[in-house]
Design a protein around this motif. Structure first.
Motif, PDB file in Angstrom:
ATOM      1  N   ASP A 204      -4.658   7.494   0.036  1.00  0.00           N
ATOM      2  CA  ASP A 204      -5.962   7.393  -0.611  1.00  0.00           C
ATOM      3  C   ASP A 204      -6.731   8.703  -0.423  1.00  0.00           C
ATOM      4  O   ASP A 204      -6.236   9.649   0.189  1.00  0.00           O
ATOM      5  CB  ASP A 204      -6.749   6.180  -0.101  1.00  0.00           C
ATOM      6  N   GLU A 205      -7.947   8.753  -0.937  1.00  0.00           N
ATOM      7  CA  GLU A 205      -8.739   9.989  -0.882  1.00  0.00           C
ATOM      8  C   GLU A 205      -9.145  10.374   0.542  1.00  0.00           C
ATOM      9  O   GLU A 205      -9.480  11.525   0.804  1.00  0.00           O
ATOM     10  CB  GLU A 205      -9.975   9.888  -1.783  1.00  0.00           C
ATOM     11  N   ASP A 206      -9.088   9.435   1.493  1.00  0.00           N
ATOM     12  CA  ASP A 206      -9.418   9.718   2.894  1.00  0.00           C
ATOM     13  C   ASP A 206      -8.200  10.149   3.718  1.00  0.00           C
ATOM     14  O   ASP A 206      -8.330  10.405   4.912  1.00  0.00           O
ATOM     15  CB  ASP A 206     -10.051   8.481   3.554  1.00  0.00           C
ATOM     16  N   GLY A 207      -7.026  10.170   3.096  1.00  0.00           N
ATOM     17  CA  GLY A 207      -5.811  10.555   3.808  1.00  0.00           C
ATOM     18  C   GLY A 207      -5.092   9.392   4.462  1.00  0.00           C
ATOM     19  O   GLY A 207      -4.066   9.577   5.109  1.00  0.00           O
ATOM     20  N   ASN A 208      -5.636   8.183   4.324  1.00  0.00           N
ATOM     21  CA  ASN A 208      -4.963   6.985   4.841  1.00  0.00           C
ATOM     22  C   ASN A 208      -3.957   6.494   3.809  1.00  0.00           C
ATOM     23  O   ASN A 208      -3.934   6.953   2.671  1.00  0.00           O
ATOM     24  CB  ASN A 208      -5.990   5.895   5.147  1.00  0.00           C
ATOM     25  N   TRP A 209      -3.160   5.531   4.209  1.00  0.00           N
ATOM     26  CA  TRP A 209      -2.114   5.008   3.331  1.00  0.00           C
ATOM     27  C   TRP A 209      -2.477   3.635   2.780  1.00  0.00           C
ATOM     28  O   TRP A 209      -3.098   2.826   3.469  1.00  0.00           O
ATOM     29  CB  TRP A 209      -0.796   4.918   4.090  1.00  0.00           C
ATOM     30  N   GLU A 210      -2.064   3.393   1.544  1.00  0.00           N
ATOM     31  CA  GLU A 210      -2.182   2.098   0.885  1.00  0.00           C
ATOM     32  C   GLU A 210      -0.789   1.636   0.512  1.00  0.00           C
ATOM     33  O   GLU A 210       0.034   2.436   0.077  1.00  0.00           O
ATOM     34  CB  GLU A 210      -3.008   2.217  -0.405  1.00  0.00           C
ATOM     35  N   ILE A 211      -0.542   0.353   0.690  1.00  0.00           N
ATOM     36  CA  ILE A 211       0.754  -0.221   0.327  1.00  0.00           C
ATOM     37  C   ILE A 211       0.489  -1.454  -0.529  1.00  0.00           C
ATOM     38  O   ILE A 211      -0.333  -2.300  -0.170  1.00  0.00           O
ATOM     39  CB  ILE A 211       1.565  -0.626   1.573  1.00  0.00           C
ATOM     40  N   VAL A 212       1.178  -1.537  -1.652  1.00  0.00           N
ATOM     41  CA  VAL A 212       1.135  -2.724  -2.506  1.00  0.00           C
ATOM     42  C   VAL A 212       2.505  -3.373  -2.402  1.00  0.00           C
ATOM     43  O   VAL A 212       3.535  -2.694  -2.546  1.00  0.00           O
ATOM     44  CB  VAL A 212       0.805  -2.368  -3.968  1.00  0.00           C
ATOM     45  N   PHE A 213       2.524  -4.674  -2.123  1.00  0.00           N
ATOM     46  CA  PHE A 213       3.793  -5.387  -2.000  1.00  0.00           C
ATOM     47  C   PHE A 213       3.622  -6.802  -2.502  1.00  0.00           C
ATOM     48  O   PHE A 213       2.501  -7.264  -2.714  1.00  0.00           O
ATOM     49  CB  PHE A 213       4.329  -5.353  -0.563  1.00  0.00           C
ATOM     50  N   ASN A 214       4.743  -7.468  -2.740  1.00  0.00           N
ATOM     51  CA  ASN A 214       4.651  -8.836  -3.256  1.00  0.00           C
ATOM     52  C   ASN A 214       5.573  -9.794  -2.510  1.00  0.00           C
ATOM     53  O   ASN A 214       6.564  -9.396  -1.910  1.00  0.00           O
ATOM     54  CB  ASN A 214       4.942  -8.871  -4.761  1.00  0.00           C
ATOM     55  N   HIS A 215       5.164 -11.055  -2.569  1.00  0.00           N
ATOM     56  CA  HIS A 215       5.911 -12.182  -2.006  1.00  0.00           C
ATOM     57  C   HIS A 215       5.819 -13.288  -3.049  1.00  0.00           C
ATOM     58  O   HIS A 215       4.724 -13.793  -3.312  1.00  0.00           O
ATOM     59  CB  HIS A 215       5.293 -12.623  -0.681  1.00  0.00           C
ATOM     60  N   LYS A 216       6.952 -13.595  -3.668  1.00  0.00           N
ATOM     61  CA  LYS A 216       6.975 -14.572  -4.763  1.00  0.00           C
ATOM     62  C   LYS A 216       5.989 -14.124  -5.834  1.00  0.00           C
ATOM     63  O   LYS A 216       6.102 -13.028  -6.331  1.00  0.00           O
ATOM     64  CB  LYS A 216       6.729 -15.982  -4.246  1.00  0.00           C
ATOM     65  N   ASN A 217       5.001 -14.923  -6.172  1.00  0.00           N
ATOM     66  CA  ASN A 217       4.044 -14.559  -7.219  1.00  0.00           C
ATOM     67  C   ASN A 217       2.754 -13.984  -6.631  1.00  0.00           C
ATOM     68  O   ASN A 217       1.778 -13.787  -7.343  1.00  0.00           O
ATOM     69  CB  ASN A 217       3.726 -15.791  -8.081  1.00  0.00           C
ATOM     70  N   TYR A 218       2.731 -13.711  -5.338  1.00  0.00           N
ATOM     71  CA  TYR A 218       1.546 -13.181  -4.675  1.00  0.00           C
ATOM     72  C   TYR A 218       1.682 -11.675  -4.487  1.00  0.00           C
ATOM     73  O   TYR A 218       2.740 -11.177  -4.120  1.00  0.00           O
ATOM     74  CB  TYR A 218       1.335 -13.852  -3.314  1.00  0.00           C
ATOM     75  N   TRP A 219       0.572 -10.966  -4.712  1.00  0.00           N
ATOM     76  CA  TRP A 219       0.532  -9.514  -4.565  1.00  0.00           C
ATOM     77  C   TRP A 219      -0.479  -9.151  -3.491  1.00  0.00           C
ATOM     78  O   TRP A 219      -1.570  -9.702  -3.449  1.00  0.00           O
ATOM     79  CB  TRP A 219       0.163  -8.853  -5.890  1.00  0.00           C
ATOM     80  N   PHE A 220      -0.115  -8.230  -2.625  1.00  0.00           N
ATOM     81  CA  PHE A 220      -0.924  -7.785  -1.507  1.00  0.00           C
ATOM     82  C   PHE A 220      -1.279  -6.315  -1.703  1.00  0.00           C
ATOM     83  O   PHE A 220      -0.429  -5.522  -2.120  1.00  0.00           O
ATOM     84  CB  PHE A 220      -0.138  -7.893  -0.190  1.00  0.00           C
ATOM     85  N   TRP A 221      -2.506  -5.969  -1.366  1.00  0.00           N
ATOM     86  CA  TRP A 221      -2.920  -4.573  -1.352  1.00  0.00           C
ATOM     87  C   TRP A 221      -3.478  -4.316   0.033  1.00  0.00           C
ATOM     88  O   TRP A 221      -4.533  -4.823   0.405  1.00  0.00           O
ATOM     89  CB  TRP A 221      -3.956  -4.313  -2.424  1.00  0.00           C
ATOM     90  N   LEU A 222      -2.762  -3.553   0.825  1.00  0.00           N
ATOM     91  CA  LEU A 222      -3.115  -3.252   2.215  1.00  0.00           C
ATOM     92  C   LEU A 222      -3.512  -1.785   2.291  1.00  0.00           C
ATOM     93  O   LEU A 222      -2.738  -0.910   1.893  1.00  0.00           O
ATOM     94  CB  LEU A 222      -1.923  -3.533   3.125  1.00  0.00           C
ATOM     95  N   SER A 223      -4.715  -1.512   2.788  1.00  0.00           N
ATOM     96  CA  SER A 223      -5.179  -0.126   2.852  1.00  0.00           C
ATOM     97  C   SER A 223      -5.718   0.188   4.249  1.00  0.00           C
ATOM     98  O   SER A 223      -6.079  -0.700   5.005  1.00  0.00           O
ATOM     99  CB  SER A 223      -6.268   0.119   1.804  1.00  0.00           C
ATOM    100  N   GLY A 224      -5.751   1.504   4.563  1.00  0.00           N
ATOM    101  CA  GLY A 224      -6.300   1.963   5.828  1.00  0.00           C
ATOM    102  C   GLY A 224      -5.263   2.325   6.869  1.00  0.00           C
ATOM    103  O   GLY A 224      -5.623   2.656   8.002  1.00  0.00           O
ATOM    104  N   LEU A 225      -3.982   2.283   6.536  1.00  0.00           N
ATOM    105  CA  LEU A 225      -2.940   2.613   7.505  1.00  0.00           C
ATOM    106  C   LEU A 225      -2.946   4.107   7.817  1.00  0.00           C
ATOM    107  O   LEU A 225      -3.159   4.934   6.931  1.00  0.00           O
ATOM    108  CB  LEU A 225      -1.561   2.213   6.973  1.00  0.00           C
ATOM    109  N   THR A 226      -2.688   4.451   9.082  1.00  0.00           N
ATOM    110  CA  THR A 226      -2.619   5.836   9.516  1.00  0.00           C
ATOM    111  C   THR A 226      -1.315   6.477   9.048  1.00  0.00           C
ATOM    112  O   THR A 226      -1.288   7.625   8.611  1.00  0.00           O
ATOM    113  CB  THR A 226      -2.709   5.919  11.051  1.00  0.00           C
ATOM    114  N   SER A 227      -0.221   5.730   9.149  1.00  0.00           N
ATOM    115  CA  SER A 227       1.086   6.200   8.681  1.00  0.00           C
ATOM    116  C   SER A 227       1.864   4.998   8.175  1.00  0.00           C
ATOM    117  O   SER A 227       1.519   3.855   8.454  1.00  0.00           O
ATOM    118  CB  SER A 227       1.854   6.913   9.801  1.00  0.00           C
ATOM    119  N   THR A 228       2.912   5.273   7.439  1.00  0.00           N
ATOM    120  CA  THR A 228       3.717   4.200   6.872  1.00  0.00           C
ATOM    121  C   THR A 228       5.183   4.382   7.232  1.00  0.00           C
ATOM    122  O   THR A 228       5.647   5.500   7.458  1.00  0.00           O
ATOM    123  CB  THR A 228       3.530   4.124   5.341  1.00  0.00           C
ATOM    124  N   LYS A 229       5.904   3.274   7.288  1.00  0.00           N
ATOM    125  CA  LYS A 229       7.334   3.280   7.613  1.00  0.00           C
ATOM    126  C   LYS A 229       8.173   2.724   6.464  1.00  0.00           C
ATOM    127  O   LYS A 229       9.335   2.411   6.655  1.00  0.00           O
ATOM    128  CB  LYS A 229       7.599   2.434   8.864  1.00  0.00           C
TER     129      LYS A 229
END
Length: 149
Positions: free
Chosen positions: A81-106
């Protein structure tokens, strides 16, 4: 006779299919908390009133830096994102998640994770935000996960 049986089975399937879908939707979504010893934070007040509150959960942890998958998921988007943190979009069945604010991602795009596997890291004291959608409809993630107060 064979044609009659096929037609009968097809008609039976058509009438039972909506009931089958309804039964599938009635299974409640259960999500694991993405942080151990999570502390839930109140959402910040928006700078202008949009007429509705954004459905999300804001979490931090004083003891955990690992951010974990809340369900068996497939990663769709990993971006900064614009602050240098990470955002991840993922899904489970018909549900979608937007997780933001991570320092690093794996994780990387199209990766599959099981519940509890590591998505990324969070610096102690920082907060993550999780938004949840039933396809395109926002839903309150707090109704599906039990994270600490």
């Amino acid at each position: 006779m064979r044609l009659f049986c096929k037609r009968y089975l097809f008609i039976l399937f058509l009438f039972s299919f909506p009931h089958f879908l309804q039964a599938q939707k009635s299974v409640p979504l259960q999500l694991a908390c993405p942080l151990n010893n999570a502390i839930e934070h109140a959402p910040e007040r928006p700078s202008f009133n949009q007429g509705h509150a954004e459905l999300k959960i804001i979490l931090s942890s004083s003891t955990d830096s690992l951010v974990k998958a809340s369900a068996d998921v497939v990663i769709s988007i990993v971006q900064r994102d614009e602050d240098g943190n990470w955002e991840i979009v993922f899904n489970h069945k018909n549900y979608w998640f937007w997780l933001s604010g991570l320092t690093s991602t794996k994780v990387k795009k199209d990766q599959r994770l099981k519940t509890g596997e590591t998505l990324g890291h969070l610096i102690t004291g920082k907060k993550i935000e999780l938004l949840l959608y039933d396809f395109e409809t926002p839903v309150d993630p707090k109704k599906f996960m039990n994270c600490g107060k």
